[in-house]
Scaffold this motif. Sequence first.
Motif, PDB file in Angstrom:
ATOM      1  N   SER A 177       0.845  -1.190   0.000  1.00  0.00           N
ATOM      2  CA  SER A 177       0.000   0.000   0.000  1.00  0.00           C
ATOM      3  C   SER A 177       0.878   1.238   0.000  1.00  0.00           C
ATOM      4  O   SER A 177       1.899   1.265   0.691  1.00  0.00           O
ATOM      5  N   TYR A 226      -2.813   3.560  -3.150  1.00  0.00           N
ATOM      6  CA  TYR A 226      -2.763   2.261  -3.817  1.00  0.00           C
ATOM      7  C   TYR A 226      -2.826   1.151  -2.777  1.00  0.00           C
ATOM      8  O   TYR A 226      -2.194   1.231  -1.729  1.00  0.00           O
ATOM      9  N   TYR A 227      -3.592   0.117  -3.097  1.00  0.00           N
ATOM     10  CA  TYR A 227      -3.576  -1.129  -2.338  1.00  0.00           C
ATOM     11  C   TYR A 227      -3.396  -2.278  -3.333  1.00  0.00           C
ATOM     12  O   TYR A 227      -4.057  -2.304  -4.376  1.00  0.00           O
ATOM     13  N   ASP A 280      -4.162  -5.800  -4.816  1.00  0.00           N
ATOM     14  CA  ASP A 280      -5.443  -6.510  -4.856  1.00  0.00           C
ATOM     15  C   ASP A 280      -5.567  -7.523  -3.725  1.00  0.00           C
ATOM     16  O   ASP A 280      -6.651  -7.736  -3.191  1.00  0.00           O
ATOM     17  N   LYS A 285      -6.726  -5.524  -0.477  1.00  0.00           N
ATOM     18  CA  LYS A 285      -7.851  -4.575  -0.508  1.00  0.00           C
ATOM     19  C   LYS A 285      -8.964  -5.035   0.405  1.00  0.00           C
ATOM     20  O   LYS A 285      -9.347  -6.203   0.408  1.00  0.00           O
ATOM     21  N   GLY A 286      -9.463  -4.100   1.195  1.00  0.00           N
ATOM     22  CA  GLY A 286     -10.545  -4.414   2.114  1.00  0.00           C
ATOM     23  C   GLY A 286     -10.085  -4.998   3.440  1.00  0.00           C
ATOM     24  O   GLY A 286     -10.890  -5.140   4.361  1.00  0.00           O
ATOM     25  N   THR A 330      -5.188  -1.209   5.873  1.00  0.00           N
ATOM     26  CA  THR A 330      -5.390   0.238   5.781  1.00  0.00           C
ATOM     27  C   THR A 330      -4.093   0.954   6.108  1.00  0.00           C
ATOM     28  O   THR A 330      -3.501   0.715   7.163  1.00  0.00           O
TER      29      THR A 330
END
Length: 128
Positions: free
Chosen positions: A49, A59-60, A62, A65-66, A69
């Motif tokens: 990230s 950017y994260y 894939d 993601k979710g 953080t």
Amino acid sequence: QLQLVESGGGLVQPGGSLRLSCAASGFTLNNYGIGWFRQAPGKEREGVSCISSFGGTTYYADSVKGRFTISRDNAKNTMYLQMNSLKPDDTADYYCAAARSLVGTVQGICNPYLFDYWGQGTQVTVSS
């Protein structure tokens, strides 16, 4: 002396959480691009990230993601990576990094060659 010092790694069970911290000294993180990278045994370092200078682009990967953080606390001159719902595939050495000037597209800013300062790394192991 310009330095990034990480903390917060360790052993956690699948589904657990960890928060990595990265404290800067010798310079101010304000307006720097910041990022977290990881490297698993036998694999290349990958961007997890990143946030561009002035925070306009985030950017994260894939794969996170979710679940992960990225953030920073300017008052503490520290960046963080909150990692939730951890999986065994998240096992790696994690590195924080800072860039004096980081601009570009979402897909472009998490390139390790764009970063000027690096932490020493902290190990994260996800295992039952």
